[in-house]
Design an enzyme around this catalytic site. Structure first.
Site, PDB file in Angstrom:
ATOM      1  N   THR A 220       0.846  -1.184   0.000  1.00 10.24           N
ATOM      2  CA  THR A 220       0.000   0.000   0.000  1.00 10.24           C
ATOM      3  C   THR A 220       0.883   1.235   0.000  1.00 10.24           C
ATOM      4  O   THR A 220       1.897   1.292   0.689  1.00 10.24           O
ATOM      5  CB  THR A 220      -0.957   0.011   1.208  1.00 10.24           C
TER       6      THR A 220
ATOM      7  N   PHE B 292       1.188   5.107   0.896  1.00  9.83           N
ATOM      8  CA  PHE B 292       0.615   6.138   1.759  1.00  9.83           C
ATOM      9  C   PHE B 292       1.154   7.500   1.335  1.00  9.83           C
ATOM     10  O   PHE B 292       2.295   7.604   0.887  1.00  9.83           O
ATOM     11  CB  PHE B 292       1.010   5.883   3.224  1.00  9.83           C
TER      12      PHE B 292
END
Lengths: 374, 374
Positions: free
Chosen positions: B279, B281
């Site tokens: 992921t 960020f």
């Protein structure tokens, strides 16, 4: 040096560029005639690359070398478009990868949708195929794709995009995975309702069932309450579950049509945030066909993991004046930060600009697939 | 007419085009000198439109008229890029909309993340700001944006994209809504685990709690079981809930770190489908600053609802050789089938090609905003 004089010089140069451009296009047309006679192909990558090397070598600094490269990529793309147009007029490249048809289906066509009676997919199907449609439903989007693939259904009706929540990403992934094709689309207005057993009060509710997409679309309404939210595969399943539960602590978010079908009471209408919420459904089949008057092309391709590659792919649309309506990127599973792009653009597979762009993309992109023309 | 002869004629024309192009750029440079002296602006839309009308009028058919229009849009964009470059060298347009800084934060910076202790956001924050970071957490992404906006936090750490599930669409919507800016990014490897109270067997499980994004990422694993799936605001909340329940029918999907933190037993590791799941960020703040060596620009804009408009927007990237890394479209709430586009491209706000593209986009797109350079 004054500005007027400089601009006059630019105007003179521009006149010459226009004249040379028209001469070049004229000769390009003659090359097309030669290609028609000898059956040679329009797109000759090696020759285009050699040309770019030659014109870059004529420049005197790095800035101009780069500019000339861009300029000639555009000029050569326009030459190709002209040649595709002439070859098409001459009937030389009439054979398209998709078969053009005047109508898509007979009355006995069998249609599959995902969900249960009362689903929005069913409403979209009825609007597209009519009330008398011969249909059945399956539990998952994948099951619908498989039904099309193996031929147990002629068409599938699948939601691809919602005007508030965005794309239904699973459908994009399935389009890339299966060799099925989009042949039509249908837009349905969405009005989510909160429903429960007759006589239920809003204060009684503790648990709400719905599809995650619908829960997201209704987030603002749901955040005002402290209900448990349970994900279901379909809104219609959610309504059915609440109807079968005989429990006044339970509610569902689904369509008014589903409430009627399962005998539930609508407690709140339009709980989705946007009053103009619609969902676009696609009609999918396993044959490579398209309606002859189709106006939109959907394709997907992967982009090599190099700087500048997406930019080169998109130039094929720019240089052919093709207007893209949508661009979506989806991660490719198992390859970190590599993407598959899904693009919708205006056009018909028989247009020379479309042929030109697709030919260039096929040469440069990885796994380019035409998903349909509709 | 033979092919060799035709190609020889084309080569001669191309030589002349290159020579005229270099002359034109040379005069463009002189125009820039004039503009530096008089303080005139580089992008003169009225003059460019008049030029396009004039060169189109010189052509002899519709195909060439269109081609020349495209060609001169490219040539004028290159002239502009040259002029921006010269003006920058001369220090004439040194004032950027963002303030360049050498470092982003002091040790006393206060950082907010969404969720609870054990969230992936917390792990991303620690990796970016270090173990000693002064932080607090809030319940929703919106709360984190508000904390930045009103200054109760200096930075927020927010998930924007997962390599399997795609974008976190709410973050995109919040970036469009708030005047906060991206100043950095941090990628974290994601390995979801199924966890429950110590001693729980997989067969005991009836209910699974997690964030909808994590449920989707683990769909293949979850589909093998017939568990009820309950949506939570955060994986860490899910783990906390299971830990507090003392109920062996309940499980959570969250990080191994969260299992340790809440004393849960990991029953299965890596239940998300992709072994390379990560992921990304973003680090967000309320000041318009950027690190001077920043390499990526994020912008968003709306596209008027006209055929050809997206194509015109993207030409600014193509003509300035700017490589787009990502294009995302999100529906604009309340306006059916109109989209806001989010584009990431390589570059620094002080590059002349970036200035040129942004200037053109600001002129033609609706509500263009620079989201950050990092």
């Amino acid at each position: 040096m004054d500005l007027l004089n400089l601009r006059k010089q630019i105007d003179e140069i521009d006149e010459q560029i226009v004249s040379l451009y028209e001469k070049r296009m004229d000769i390009s047309g003659q090359v097309a005639e030669y290609k028609i006679e000898t059956g040679k192909k329009v797109f000759d990558k090696a020759r285009e690359e050699e040309k770019l090397r030659k014109v870059k070598a004529l420049t005197h600094n790095e800035f101009n070398s780069h500019g000339i490269e861009e300029l000639f990529e555009q000029i050569m793309s326009m030459s190709r478009k002209l040649q595709y147009g002439l070859l098409t007029e001459h009937g030389s490249i009439g054979k398209l990868p998709f078969i053009g048809v005047d109508r898509l289906y007979e009355e006995k066509a069998r249609v599959v949708f995902q969900g249960a009676d009362g689903a929005y997919s069913q409403a979209a199907m009825i609007q597209y195929f009519g009330e008398q449609v011969n249909s059945f439903h399956v539990d998952t989007f994948r099951d619908a794709m498989i039904a099309i693939d193996e031929g147990s259904a002629d068409f599938a009706v699948l939601p691809i995009e919602n005007s508030t929540a965005g794309i239904v990403s699973e459908i994009y992934d399935l389009l890339a995975e299966f060799e099925n094709y989009i042949v039509g689309e249908q837009i349905i207005k969405i009005e989510h309702c909160l429903m429960a057993l007759p006589g239920t009060k809003i204060e009684d509710i503790e648990i709400v069932y719905s599809h995650p997409q619908s829960l997201m679309q209704s987030a603002r309404f749901l955040n005002e309450h402290n209900w448990q939210q349970i994900s279901m595969q379909n809104n219609a399943f959610a309504a059915k579950k609440v109807a079968g539960s005989e429990d006044k602590h339970k509610a569902a978010i689904a369509s008014e049509h589903a409430a009627k079908l399962y005998g539930l009471e609508v407690l709140a209408k339009g709980v989705n945030q946007s009053s103009t919420n619609s969902t676009r459904f696609i009609i999918v089949t396993n044959q490579k066909v398209f309606l002859k008057d189709a106006k939109k092309v959907s394709i997907c391709f992967e982009v090599p993991h190099e700087s500048g590659s997406l930019y080169h792919m998109l130039s094929h649309f720019i240089y052919n004046n093709l207007n893209m309506n949508r661009i979506e990127s989806r991660p490719i599973e198992g390859r970190n930060w590599e993407y598959r792009f899904f693009i919708d653009f205006d056009g018909n597979l028989s247009d020379s600009s479309v042929k030109n762009a697709l030919r260039g993309l096929r040469e440069e992109a990885r796994n380019m697939r035409i998903l349909g023309n509709y």
